[in-house]
Write a protein that holds these residues in place. Structure first.
Motif, PDB file in Angstrom:
ATOM      1  N   HIS A  97       0.834  -1.206   0.000  1.00 41.17           N
ATOM      2  CA  HIS A  97       0.000   0.000   0.000  1.00 41.17           C
ATOM      3  C   HIS A  97       0.871   1.259   0.000  1.00 41.17           C
ATOM      4  CE1 HIS A  97      -3.411   2.577   0.701  1.00 41.17           C
ATOM      5  NE2 HIS A  97      -2.762   3.131   1.704  1.00 41.17           N
ATOM      6  N   GLU A  98       1.924   1.274   0.818  1.00 38.99           N
ATOM      7  CA  GLU A  98       2.818   2.431   0.857  1.00 38.99           C
ATOM      8  C   GLU A  98       3.487   2.652  -0.498  1.00 38.99           C
ATOM      9  OE1 GLU A  98       5.627   2.100   4.044  1.00 38.99           O
ATOM     10  OE2 GLU A  98       4.055   1.975   5.564  1.00 38.99           O
ATOM     11  N   ALA A  99       3.951   1.567  -1.105  1.00 42.67           N
ATOM     12  CA  ALA A  99       4.590   1.684  -2.420  1.00 42.67           C
ATOM     13  C   ALA A  99       3.587   2.183  -3.453  1.00 42.67           C
ATOM     14  CB  ALA A  99       5.174   0.341  -2.842  1.00 42.67           C
ATOM     15  N   TYR A 100       2.377   1.668  -3.396  1.00 40.87           N
ATOM     16  CA  TYR A 100       1.320   2.113  -4.316  1.00 40.87           C
ATOM     17  C   TYR A 100       1.052   3.605  -4.146  1.00 40.87           C
ATOM     18  CZ  TYR A 100      -3.459   3.258  -5.539  1.00 40.87           C
ATOM     19  OH  TYR A 100      -4.571   3.894  -6.012  1.00 40.87           O
ATOM     20  N   GLU A 101       0.916   4.063  -2.912  1.00 38.70           N
ATOM     21  CA  GLU A 101       0.638   5.477  -2.665  1.00 38.70           C
ATOM     22  C   GLU A 101       1.775   6.355  -3.182  1.00 38.70           C
ATOM     23  OE1 GLU A 101      -2.133   6.967  -1.727  1.00 38.70           O
ATOM     24  OE2 GLU A 101      -3.171   5.065  -1.484  1.00 38.70           O
ATOM     25  N   LEU A 102       3.020   5.919  -2.965  1.00 37.52           N
ATOM     26  CA  LEU A 102       4.162   6.681  -3.478  1.00 37.52           C
ATOM     27  C   LEU A 102       4.160   6.699  -5.001  1.00 37.52           C
ATOM     28  CD1 LEU A 102       7.084   5.742  -1.070  1.00 37.52           C
ATOM     29  CD2 LEU A 102       6.168   8.023  -1.517  1.00 37.52           C
ATOM     30  N   PHE A 103       3.931   5.531  -5.604  1.00 40.48           N
ATOM     31  CA  PHE A 103       3.891   5.468  -7.060  1.00 40.48           C
ATOM     32  C   PHE A 103       2.800   6.396  -7.590  1.00 40.48           C
ATOM     33  CE2 PHE A 103       2.308   4.000 -11.096  1.00 40.48           C
ATOM     34  CZ  PHE A 103       3.457   3.730 -11.820  1.00 40.48           C
ATOM     35  N   GLY A 111      -1.906   7.209 -15.249  1.00 39.89           N
ATOM     36  CA  GLY A 111      -2.004   6.213 -16.307  1.00 39.89           C
ATOM     37  C   GLY A 111      -1.370   4.877 -15.976  1.00 39.89           C
ATOM     38  N   GLY A 112      -0.776   4.767 -14.792  1.00 44.04           N
ATOM     39  CA  GLY A 112      -0.148   3.514 -14.401  1.00 44.04           C
ATOM     40  C   GLY A 112       1.283   3.379 -14.873  1.00 44.04           C
ATOM     41  N   THR A 113       1.818   4.444 -15.461  1.00 42.48           N
ATOM     42  CA  THR A 113       3.212   4.457 -15.892  1.00 42.48           C
ATOM     43  C   THR A 113       3.838   5.775 -15.441  1.00 42.48           C
ATOM     44  OG1 THR A 113       2.704   5.470 -18.036  1.00 42.48           O
ATOM     45  CG2 THR A 113       2.746   3.047 -17.948  1.00 42.48           C
ATOM     46  N   ILE A 114       5.161   5.756 -15.316  1.00 43.74           N
ATOM     47  CA  ILE A 114       5.875   6.981 -14.975  1.00 43.74           C
ATOM     48  C   ILE A 114       7.041   7.159 -15.939  1.00 43.74           C
ATOM     49  CG2 ILE A 114       5.204   7.047 -12.538  1.00 43.74           C
ATOM     50  CD1 ILE A 114       7.838   5.760 -11.799  1.00 43.74           C
ATOM     51  N   CYS A 115       7.353   8.406 -16.205  1.00 44.14           N
ATOM     52  CA  CYS A 115       8.487   8.708 -17.083  1.00 44.14           C
ATOM     53  C   CYS A 115       9.776   8.656 -16.260  1.00 44.14           C
ATOM     54  CB  CYS A 115       8.307  10.079 -17.731  1.00 44.14           C
ATOM     55  SG  CYS A 115       8.415  11.460 -16.571  1.00 44.14           S
ATOM     56  N   LYS A 116      10.892   8.830 -16.927  1.00 41.13           N
ATOM     57  CA  LYS A 116      12.186   8.727 -16.242  1.00 41.13           C
ATOM     58  C   LYS A 116      12.311   9.763 -15.130  1.00 41.13           C
ATOM     59  CE  LYS A 116      17.037   7.878 -16.940  1.00 41.13           C
ATOM     60  NZ  LYS A 116      18.018   7.387 -17.876  1.00 41.13           N
ATOM     61  N   ASN A 117      11.895  10.981 -15.375  1.00 41.14           N
ATOM     62  CA  ASN A 117      11.978  12.022 -14.355  1.00 41.14           C
ATOM     63  C   ASN A 117      11.120  11.663 -13.139  1.00 41.14           C
ATOM     64  OD1 ASN A 117      12.787  14.556 -13.274  1.00 41.14           O
ATOM     65  ND2 ASN A 117      10.814  15.415 -13.891  1.00 41.14           N
ATOM     66  N   GLU A 118       9.907  11.158 -13.384  1.00 38.54           N
ATOM     67  CA  GLU A 118       9.041  10.740 -12.278  1.00 38.54           C
ATOM     68  C   GLU A 118       9.669   9.567 -11.522  1.00 38.54           C
ATOM     69  OE1 GLU A 118       4.637  11.844 -14.106  1.00 38.54           O
ATOM     70  OE2 GLU A 118       5.649  10.006 -14.767  1.00 38.54           O
ATOM     71  N   ALA A 119      10.328   8.658 -12.251  1.00 40.98           N
ATOM     72  CA  ALA A 119      10.982   7.500 -11.626  1.00 40.98           C
ATOM     73  C   ALA A 119      12.120   7.948 -10.716  1.00 40.98           C
ATOM     74  CB  ALA A 119      11.480   6.528 -12.684  1.00 40.98           C
ATOM     75  N   VAL A 120      12.870   8.933 -11.156  1.00 41.96           N
ATOM     76  CA  VAL A 120      13.971   9.462 -10.330  1.00 41.96           C
ATOM     77  C   VAL A 120      13.395  10.050  -9.043  1.00 41.96           C
ATOM     78  CG1 VAL A 120      15.732  11.272 -10.216  1.00 41.96           C
ATOM     79  CG2 VAL A 120      15.553   9.823 -12.254  1.00 41.96           C
TER      80      VAL A 120
END
Length: 149
Positions: A97-103, A111-120
């Motif tokens: 749940h914590e990982a989901y909230e952070l993601f 959209g269920g995906t993140i770009c490189k900047n969001e991943a950083v």
């Protein structure tokens, strides 16, 4: 003295399947449509491609009515295979749940995906919370980028 009767004034609690169905039936019409299903999957931590989501929706929509009824949802919810995927310890559920909230907080377009900047940024947030990501910030995106985009 007043007498108290079991169940007086209150009904039996709803089953979890009904609570989950009602939560995701956003327009309260008694059916879960494709958009509501996509949001439900996302909120439950299942990030699927549109094709995977369509296949899952079709699997659940037994009468091919274009929506999922509570009975269809309940049949899926009570299925052993679905339950086995959720067989996690309380600690694992909390971490998920914590990982989901952070993601979700870093997924700008939901959209269920993140770009490189969001991943950083996500990596930095995970590290700040004490998570061992097993990678450096520079390699985090490449490690978690499952479709190489």
């Amino acid at each position: 003295a007043a007498k108290m009767h079991f169940g007086s004034g209150i009904g039996l609690p709803k089953p979890l399947s009904q609570i989950m169905f009602d939560k995701h039936d956003l327009n309260k019409n008694g059916h879960i449509d494709q958009q509501e299903f996509a949001k439900m999957c996302y909120e439950m931590g299942y990030f699927m491609s549109p094709e995977q989501r369509s296949a899952a929706f079709t699997y659940m929509d037994h009468d091919a009515g274009g929506t999922i009824t509570y009975d269809e949802f309940k049949q899926w919810w009570n299925h052993d295979e679905r339950a086995s995927k959720l067989n996690l310890s309380d600690e694992a559920l909390t971490a998920r749940h914590e990982a989901y909230e952070l993601f979700k907080s870093h997924d700008a377009d939901c959209g269920g995906t993140i770009c490189k900047n969001e991943a950083v940024q996500l990596h930095a947030a995970l590290v700040a919370k004490g998570w061992d990501c097993g990678t450096t910030t520079n390699t985090f995106f490449d490690t978690v980028d499952i479709n190489s985009t």
